[in-house]
Design a protein around this motif. Structure first.
Motif, PDB file in Angstrom:
ATOM      1  N   ARG A 111       0.795  -1.157   0.073  1.00  0.00           N
ATOM      2  CA  ARG A 111      -0.016  -0.065  -0.042  1.00  0.00           C
ATOM      3  C   ARG A 111       0.462   1.377  -0.148  1.00  0.00           C
ATOM      4  NH1 ARG A 111      -2.687  -3.306   3.696  1.00  0.00           N
ATOM      5  NH2 ARG A 111      -1.862  -1.824   5.403  1.00  0.00           N
ATOM      6  N   GLN A 112       2.111   1.115   0.098  1.00  0.00           N
ATOM      7  CA  GLN A 112       2.998   2.360   0.114  1.00  0.00           C
ATOM      8  C   GLN A 112       3.582   2.715  -1.248  1.00  0.00           C
ATOM      9  OE1 GLN A 112       6.209   1.001   2.871  1.00  0.00           O
ATOM     10  NE2 GLN A 112       5.471   2.543   4.286  1.00  0.00           N
ATOM     11  N   TYR A 113       3.842   4.107  -1.522  1.00  0.00           N
ATOM     12  CA  TYR A 113       4.370   4.578  -2.605  1.00  0.00           C
ATOM     13  C   TYR A 113       6.083   4.583  -2.874  1.00  0.00           C
ATOM     14  CZ  TYR A 113      -0.093   6.500  -3.637  1.00  0.00           C
ATOM     15  OH  TYR A 113      -1.627   6.643  -4.073  1.00  0.00           O
ATOM     16  N   PRO A 114       6.451   4.510  -3.965  1.00  0.00           N
ATOM     17  CA  PRO A 114       7.744   4.475  -4.147  1.00  0.00           C
ATOM     18  C   PRO A 114       8.814   5.216  -3.177  1.00  0.00           C
ATOM     19  CG  PRO A 114       6.842   4.187  -6.176  1.00  0.00           C
ATOM     20  CD  PRO A 114       5.699   4.445  -5.439  1.00  0.00           C
ATOM     21  N   HIS A 115       8.274   6.622  -3.105  1.00  0.00           N
ATOM     22  CA  HIS A 115       9.065   7.516  -2.365  1.00  0.00           C
ATOM     23  C   HIS A 115       9.072   7.153  -0.610  1.00  0.00           C
ATOM     24  CE1 HIS A 115       5.036   9.423  -1.748  1.00  0.00           C
ATOM     25  NE2 HIS A 115       5.611   9.728  -0.476  1.00  0.00           N
ATOM     26  N   GLU A 116       8.233   6.349  -0.242  1.00  0.00           N
ATOM     27  CA  GLU A 116       8.282   6.098   1.077  1.00  0.00           C
ATOM     28  C   GLU A 116       9.025   4.921   1.622  1.00  0.00           C
ATOM     29  OE1 GLU A 116       3.583   6.944   2.488  1.00  0.00           O
ATOM     30  OE2 GLU A 116       3.861   5.509   0.731  1.00  0.00           O
ATOM     31  N   VAL A 117       9.772   4.348   0.587  1.00  0.00           N
ATOM     32  CA  VAL A 117      10.773   3.311   0.978  1.00  0.00           C
ATOM     33  C   VAL A 117      12.176   3.828   0.626  1.00  0.00           C
ATOM     34  CG1 VAL A 117       8.806   1.556   0.822  1.00  0.00           C
ATOM     35  CG2 VAL A 117      10.361   1.925  -1.178  1.00  0.00           C
ATOM     36  N   SER A 118      13.094   2.827   1.178  1.00  0.00           N
ATOM     37  CA  SER A 118      14.523   3.158   1.077  1.00  0.00           C
ATOM     38  C   SER A 118      14.758   2.647  -0.660  1.00  0.00           C
ATOM     39  CB  SER A 118      15.297   2.620   1.861  1.00  0.00           C
ATOM     40  OG  SER A 118      15.245   1.040   1.863  1.00  0.00           O
ATOM     41  N   GLY A 119      15.808   2.910  -0.973  1.00  0.00           N
ATOM     42  CA  GLY A 119      16.582   2.581  -2.244  1.00  0.00           C
ATOM     43  C   GLY A 119      16.675   0.926  -2.309  1.00  0.00           C
ATOM     44  N   GLY A 120      17.390   0.583  -1.097  1.00  0.00           N
ATOM     45  CA  GLY A 120      17.501  -0.895  -1.212  1.00  0.00           C
ATOM     46  C   GLY A 120      16.162  -1.636  -1.188  1.00  0.00           C
ATOM     47  N   MET A 121      15.198  -1.183  -0.501  1.00  0.00           N
ATOM     48  CA  MET A 121      13.898  -1.857  -0.614  1.00  0.00           C
ATOM     49  C   MET A 121      13.298  -1.826  -2.039  1.00  0.00           C
ATOM     50  SD  MET A 121      10.935  -1.806   2.216  1.00  0.00           S
ATOM     51  CE  MET A 121      11.999  -2.302   3.298  1.00  0.00           C
ATOM     52  N   LEU A 122      13.497  -0.694  -2.395  1.00  0.00           N
ATOM     53  CA  LEU A 122      12.927  -0.603  -3.963  1.00  0.00           C
ATOM     54  C   LEU A 122      13.462  -1.355  -4.861  1.00  0.00           C
ATOM     55  CD1 LEU A 122      10.492   1.278  -4.753  1.00  0.00           C
ATOM     56  CD2 LEU A 122      12.354   2.828  -5.480  1.00  0.00           C
ATOM     57  N   GLN A 123      14.928  -1.369  -4.673  1.00  0.00           N
ATOM     58  CA  GLN A 123      15.623  -2.539  -5.626  1.00  0.00           C
ATOM     59  C   GLN A 123      15.115  -3.805  -5.482  1.00  0.00           C
ATOM     60  OE1 GLN A 123      16.691  -2.741  -8.471  1.00  0.00           O
ATOM     61  NE2 GLN A 123      18.720  -1.694  -8.290  1.00  0.00           N
ATOM     62  N   ARG A 124      14.742  -4.276  -4.215  1.00  0.00           N
ATOM     63  CA  ARG A 124      14.216  -5.715  -3.837  1.00  0.00           C
ATOM     64  C   ARG A 124      12.758  -5.635  -4.498  1.00  0.00           C
ATOM     65  NH1 ARG A 124      15.356  -6.671   2.095  1.00  0.00           N
ATOM     66  NH2 ARG A 124      15.459  -4.728   2.273  1.00  0.00           N
ATOM     67  N   VAL A 125      12.011  -4.389  -4.447  1.00  0.00           N
ATOM     68  CA  VAL A 125      10.529  -4.664  -5.189  1.00  0.00           C
ATOM     69  C   VAL A 125      10.874  -4.949  -6.806  1.00  0.00           C
ATOM     70  CG1 VAL A 125       8.878  -3.054  -5.673  1.00  0.00           C
ATOM     71  CG2 VAL A 125       9.660  -3.090  -3.391  1.00  0.00           C
ATOM     72  N   MET A 126      11.741  -4.109  -7.371  1.00  0.00           N
ATOM     73  CA  MET A 126      12.071  -4.416  -8.632  1.00  0.00           C
ATOM     74  C   MET A 126      12.560  -5.766  -8.816  1.00  0.00           C
ATOM     75  SD  MET A 126      13.111  -2.354 -11.409  1.00  0.00           S
ATOM     76  CE  MET A 126      14.476  -1.331 -11.747  1.00  0.00           C
ATOM     77  N   ILE A 127      13.315  -6.398  -8.151  1.00  0.00           N
ATOM     78  CA  ILE A 127      13.511  -7.955  -8.344  1.00  0.00           C
ATOM     79  C   ILE A 127      12.240  -8.683  -8.179  1.00  0.00           C
ATOM     80  CG2 ILE A 127      14.901  -9.967  -7.290  1.00  0.00           C
ATOM     81  CD1 ILE A 127      16.960  -7.844  -6.330  1.00  0.00           C
ATOM     82  N   ALA A 128      11.546  -8.418  -7.177  1.00  0.00           N
ATOM     83  CA  ALA A 128      10.176  -8.972  -7.119  1.00  0.00           C
ATOM     84  C   ALA A 128       9.264  -9.092  -8.420  1.00  0.00           C
ATOM     85  CB  ALA A 128       9.284  -8.499  -5.782  1.00  0.00           C
ATOM     86  N   SER A 129       9.445  -7.775  -9.052  1.00  0.00           N
ATOM     87  CA  SER A 129       8.663  -7.554 -10.261  1.00  0.00           C
ATOM     88  C   SER A 129       9.150  -8.317 -11.434  1.00  0.00           C
ATOM     89  CB  SER A 129       8.505  -6.003 -10.664  1.00  0.00           C
ATOM     90  OG  SER A 129       9.700  -5.629 -11.212  1.00  0.00           O
ATOM     91  N   VAL A 130      10.483  -8.425 -11.412  1.00  0.00           N
ATOM     92  CA  VAL A 130      10.889  -9.264 -12.279  1.00  0.00           C
ATOM     93  C   VAL A 130      10.570 -10.666 -12.125  1.00  0.00           C
ATOM     94  CG1 VAL A 130      13.333 -10.087 -13.213  1.00  0.00           C
ATOM     95  CG2 VAL A 130      13.069  -7.815 -13.100  1.00  0.00           C
ATOM     96  N   LEU A 131      10.761 -11.213 -11.012  1.00  0.00           N
ATOM     97  CA  LEU A 131      10.357 -12.558 -10.769  1.00  0.00           C
ATOM     98  C   LEU A 131       8.954 -12.904 -11.078  1.00  0.00           C
ATOM     99  CD1 LEU A 131      12.132 -13.200  -7.265  1.00  0.00           C
ATOM    100  CD2 LEU A 131      12.919 -13.795  -9.466  1.00  0.00           C
ATOM    101  N   ALA A 132       8.109 -11.883 -10.710  1.00  0.00           N
ATOM    102  CA  ALA A 132       6.770 -12.066 -11.084  1.00  0.00           C
ATOM    103  C   ALA A 132       6.382 -12.382 -12.411  1.00  0.00           C
ATOM    104  CB  ALA A 132       5.889 -11.001 -10.832  1.00  0.00           C
ATOM    105  N   ALA A 133       7.151 -12.182 -13.501  1.00  0.00           N
ATOM    106  CA  ALA A 133       7.082 -12.389 -14.846  1.00  0.00           C
ATOM    107  C   ALA A 133       7.737 -13.965 -15.075  1.00  0.00           C
ATOM    108  CB  ALA A 133       7.931 -11.512 -15.907  1.00  0.00           C
ATOM    109  N   GLU A 134       8.379 -14.414 -14.097  1.00  0.00           N
ATOM    110  CA  GLU A 134       8.816 -15.737 -14.179  1.00  0.00           C
ATOM    111  C   GLU A 134       9.756 -15.943 -15.529  1.00  0.00           C
ATOM    112  OE1 GLU A 134       5.815 -18.989 -13.783  1.00  0.00           O
ATOM    113  OE2 GLU A 134       4.966 -17.664 -12.171  1.00  0.00           O
ATOM    114  N   PRO A 135      10.866 -15.090 -15.715  1.00  0.00           N
ATOM    115  CA  PRO A 135      11.556 -15.204 -16.997  1.00  0.00           C
ATOM    116  C   PRO A 135      12.635 -16.310 -16.809  1.00  0.00           C
ATOM    117  CG  PRO A 135      12.453 -13.544 -15.378  1.00  0.00           C
ATOM    118  CD  PRO A 135      11.321 -14.102 -14.750  1.00  0.00           C
ATOM    119  N   ARG A 136      13.044 -16.335 -17.879  1.00  0.00           N
ATOM    120  CA  ARG A 136      14.015 -17.561 -17.753  1.00  0.00           C
ATOM    121  C   ARG A 136      15.595 -16.956 -17.933  1.00  0.00           C
ATOM    122  NH1 ARG A 136      13.465 -20.605 -22.674  1.00  0.00           N
ATOM    123  NH2 ARG A 136      15.118 -21.623 -21.958  1.00  0.00           N
TER     124      ARG A 136
END
Lengths: 356, 316, 276
Positions: A145-170
């Motif tokens: 429920r949070q916006y990107p500016h409310e979390v730290s850079g390290g956490m946002l990078q983990r969000v980015m990783i999560a979004s990549v994993l969501a697509a189940e890429p090879r």
């Protein structure tokens, strides 16, 4: 799985074509992590852009990029979209610039699932929280429920990783994913990326300027210089027995956290891009301590040597040399002969490359 | 190194007129090419147009075929001919000569306006950018106040108070144009202020005046120059408008704005004496805008001045 | 004059900020930091973002006023901002700084030579040929040639610009040089050249360094003693080799373990509580 073959890329800069990659060949097998290491101008980021067909307009590409045998350059729009959606996932250096700040983290994560996968809203939401938990984020219910500016850079990078994993890429393409992060956060993010990638059998092309980092988490490491690969071998071997003078120099340049050395083994001059390198001969010649006049003629090929590939015509001689003096560094410390960028990169051959 | 640099690095050849006579032509050609590549095709045309106008204004006595104020009622309302290339006006004055002489007042007025508003606006901007805080906020509020007051309105008020004439119009517009320059310059100076090289100079023990004048101003100079050129165009337009209304340059004097106000010619369907000065004003303003945008390194369509004033000019 | 090149006592910096709801709040960036540096010494200040290390550097060189505490350089107090031009000059001759970003720390419209000469003119009595000779010496010392001296920053590479910034700092002949992440933005091979250069300069001139860095390996290479900072406070201090090889504090251990080295496996246990 991913295969680059003799890739040449030139970009249009102010009406002129500038070569950024020259004769790049590289492959990533399924589930394998390959590190691509180089200094600025080496072309490492352009390689990723070429793989995702995200090169700037007016770029000239020759050579082949294949994914599972399919030619990436020949894909039509729907095929390309599917390839970018499903096959490859990309993690950028600066997550803040690549995540829309006006959407909540939850929407960012569920968007792709809902639009591309047709997952229902409730299921997408559940998957998003699961993914956030997987990348080690506490209290994922609150985070979505949070916006990107409310979390730290390290956490946002983990969000980015999560979004990549969501697509189940090879294949994951990671372009300096931890460079902007503090070292302790880097360790965390890298650990998560490494573990999840291994668990799910995802391949990775890891772009970084940090050779130590690449050696730590990749199976194989390729070292780039002036738009092509000068050496590629398993991470374990590269660290212990690098063969190309540039790789040896890079390893010696980096100060160690374990001990101080009297003098770092600096490579003289500055790194050049493919378009600055002389058209003939080895691109590293004018910074190389072992260059000979012959190095200025004919581009050396990337050839097998000691279970790896090396692009140096003197590699066999140098290996003998290194063995005869096991303790001394391969390149003698020399005065930095800093060169101005305004001068044409090709120097007169008489001045250099005469040391034995 | 001492041999090649006998008096320090500041004597390194950067000026144009250096070298022996034999290489001077080559050097000039190089300078011209460098200038062309900086200005681009449109900028070069604009610069050429403005240079031509300047030459005509300065050498008006040489180029004008007639006295601009010599009336000859017998020759009134003549069309273009070999004797009068652009014909004559209602009282038989040569239109071409009046145009050439008119460029003097038409260009001098805006030049004074820009000189005054730059002289006030730029230091104000630099001081605000350097000290920030209350100083900056105070200056910004005052400038906002002036900004809210249209220049033409201010000029009409001064004309009402001090009588019409070039001087009150120039003073009024100078005041009105201060925020025009100051606001943009302040933003640019602020950017320089926080950059590490200014920190480095501060640590070197240099004071704010020296850093402001020697370093910050030099780095924003192209921007100031470009902004001034664009503002010059609009001051020209405003002054021509005021002259047209009879509030600035007065009737018998040759001036483009005054010439446009020649309604007798208009009513008689004799358009040349009115259209040509109007056209010159438009050409001048366009050239200045293109050149200014080019110098400031901004694309013209993105230029804030262009946008803002463009709308207003369209409404006029 | 005291024996210390630099002495800092109970240095504190409190910033006034607006909190999440727009109310006035206070943020302590640096809290009660004390340290000393002997002449020709080399001190590393290590920390991550938010540790306050850069604020310490900015207070030392007078770019940021300290909230409380004292700083003396070569025995002279500089706790208060300099008011007079003569004081500013005097302080400039005591301590200089090299910043992180070689692309913005030089005046883009000034040639390298004239930037350095401007400093020489302000701080030395040298004139004419003597000043030119000193300029040549400085340029030689940092490895820049005649053409690079006459060039503007735009025409030089990142490494060359950083050499120019070092030459400009040395032109005032300071006794203490603050290196604020001065090698962090450079390519690895260039970083090695500049680190070697900095070691040589210290050996040759007896200048003292304060190196602000997030990079433990760089600190180890260049510094004798080290301070580890976290959230505005000093966590651990001591001899550089000692602190890095046998860290006593948990935070230092985590920092140390986070650096990738040969055979390094990233540990999830290295996890820090992140602010949300």
């Amino acid at each position: 799985m991913l295969e680059l073959n003799d890739l040449d890329v030139a970009l249009r800069v102010g009406g002129r074509m500038r070569r950024v990659l020259s004769g790049l060949s590289l492959s990533v097998a399924a589930g394998e992590a390959v590190g691509l290491v180089g200094e600025s101008g080496s072309g490492k980021s352009m390689t990723v852009r070429a793989v995702t067909r995200l090169l700037p307009e007016g770029a000239a590409v020759s050579g082949r990029i294949r994914f599972d045998g399919r030619d990436v350059a020949a894909m039509d729009a729907p095929a390309l979209r599917r390839y970018r959606d499903r096959d490859v996932g990309m993690i950028f250096q600066d997550p803040r610039a690549h995540i829309d700040p006006t959407y909540r983290i939850g929407s960012f994560l569920t968007e792709a699932l809902r639009v591309n996968r047709g997952v229902g809203p409730a299921a997408a939401r559940r998957q998003a929280t699961e993914l956030l938990a997987a990348v080690g984020i506490d209290d994922p219910e609150r985070r979505v429920r949070q916006y990107p500016h409310e979390v730290s850079g390290g956490m946002l990078q983990r969000v980015m990783i999560a979004s990549v994993l969501a697509a189940e890429p090879r294949l994951i393409l990671a372009d300096e994913p931890t460079t902007a992060l503090d070292v302790t956060i880097q360790a965390e993010v890298v650990a998560i990326l490494d573990r999840l990638r291994r668990d799910r059998g995802i391949g990775m092309l890891f772009i970084t300027h940090d050779l130590d980092l690449a050696l730590a988490i990749c199976d194989r490491v390729a070292v780039m210089y002036a738009g092509s690969i000068v050496e590629i071998r398993s991470a374990r071997d590269l660290h212990r027995s690098a063969c190309h003078p540039y790789t040896v120099g890079l390893l010696g340049s980096r100060p160690s956290i374990q001990a101080r050395v009297d003098k770092l083994v600096a490579i003289p001059g500055r790194p050049v891009s493919a378009f600055e390198a002389p058209p003939d001969g080895c691109a590293f010649t004018d910074r190389c301590a072992h260059a000979e006049p012959d190095c200025l003629h004919g581009r050396p090929a990337l050839e097998p040597f000691n279970d790896g590939l090396v692009r140096c015509r003197r590699v066999a001689d140098l290996a003998v040399l290194a063995e005869s003096r096991p303790e001394s560094p391969a390149a003698p410390p020399s005065e930095p002969a800093a060169k101005s960028v305004v001068e044409p990169p090709a120097e007169s051959p008489a001045e250099e490359g005469t040391q034995p | 190194m001492t041999a090649t640099l006998p008096a320090g690095p500041e004597t390194v050849p950067t000026g144009p007129a250096r070298g022996r006579a034999g290489t001077r032509a080559g050097a000039l050609g190089r300078r011209a090419r460098a200038l062309y590549s900086f200005l681009g095709p449109s900028g070069t045309i604009a610069a050429a147009v403005l240079a031509a106008m300047l030459i005509l204004a300065v050498g008006a006595g040489l180029f004008a075929p007639y006295d601009p104020n010599q009336a000859s009622l017998l020759d009134a309302y003549q069309g273009p001919s070999m004797a009068h290339l652009l014909g004559t006006d209602a009282i038989g004055r040569d239109v071409l000569s009046r145009l050439i002489y008119g460029s003097r007042t038409s260009l001098l007025g805006p030049a004074l306006v820009i000189a005054c508003s730059t002289a006030v606006g730029v230091p104000l901007a630099l001081i605000g950018a350097w000290y920030g805080g209350l100083v900056d906020a105070g200056a910004a509020r005052i400038l906002d106040l002036v900004y809210a007051l249209p220049g033409l309105l201010l000029a009409v008020i001064t004309a009402a108070m001090f009588g019409p004439g070039l001087t009150p119009a120039v003073v009024a517009l100078s005041i009105a144009y201060v925020p025009f320059l100051s606001r943009v310059v302040r933003a640019a100076a602020r950017q320089q202020r926080v950059s590490p090289y200014v920190d480095a100079l501060t640590v070197q023990g240099f004071g704010p005046w020296r850093i402001g004048a020697r370093h910050i101003l030099r780095n924003i100079a192209p921007m100031v120059l470009g902004q001034s050129a664009v503002a010059f165009g609009y001051a020209l337009l405003d002054l021509a408008g005021l002259s047209y209304l009879g509030l600035a340059v007065q009737a018998p004097t040759a001036d483009w704005g005054v010439m446009v106000s020649d309604q007798d010619s208009m009513l008689r369907g004799h358009l040349l004496p009115v259209l040509v000065p109007g056209l010159l004003v438009v050409v001048c303003v366009m050239a200045l805008t293109v050149l200014g945008a080019r110098i400031a390194g901004e694309r013209p369509e993105r230029h804030p001045l262009w946008n803002r004033r463009g709308k207003r000019a369209g409404a006029e | 004059m005291s024996a210390e090149a630099l002495s800092v006592r109970a240095l504190t910096k409190v910033f006034r900020v607006a909190d999440a709801k727009g109310r006035r709040a206070e943020f302590t960036a640096v809290n009660d930091v004390s340290f000393a540096l002997e002449p020709a010494g080399s001190l590393g200040i290590v920390g991550e973002s938010g540790s306050g290390k850069t604020t310490v550097a900015r207070m030392l060189v007078g770019l940021e006023p300290a909230t409380s505490g004292t700083m003396t350089v070569l025995g002279q107090d500089r706790s208060q901002p300099a008011r007079k031009a003569a004081d500013r000059r005097e302080r400039a001759r005591q301590m200089q700084v090299v910043f992180q970003d070689p692309y913005t720390s030089l005046d883009p419209s000034q040639t390298i030579g004239s930037a350095v000469e401007e400093v020489l003119r302000a701080h030395s009595a040298l004139t004419g040929p003597a000043r030119t000779a000193r300029l040549t010496d400085l340029m030689d010392q940092v490895g820049l040639d005649t053409r690079q001296t006459a060039a503007r920053p735009r025409e030089l590479s990142g490494g060359q610009r950083q050499r120019a910034a070092i030459a400009r700092a040395l032109a005032a002949d300071p006794k203490v040089l603050i290196l604020d992440e001065a090698v962090s933005a450079l390519d690895v091979s260039i970083q090695a050249q500049v680190l070697n250069l900095l070691s040589d300069i210290r050996a040759a001139t007896g200048i003292a360094y304060v190196l602000i860095s997030h990079d433990l390996a760089v600190v180890r290479q260049l510094c004798d003693t080290v301070l580890v900072m976290r959230k505005g406070e000093i966590v651990e201090r001591g001899d550089c080799a000692n602190v890095l090889d046998h860290p006593e504090q948990e935070y230092t251990r985590v920092l140390r373990a986070s650096v990738p080295v040969a055979g390094w496996k990233p540990l999830t246990s290295a996890r820090q509580a992140e602010p949300s």
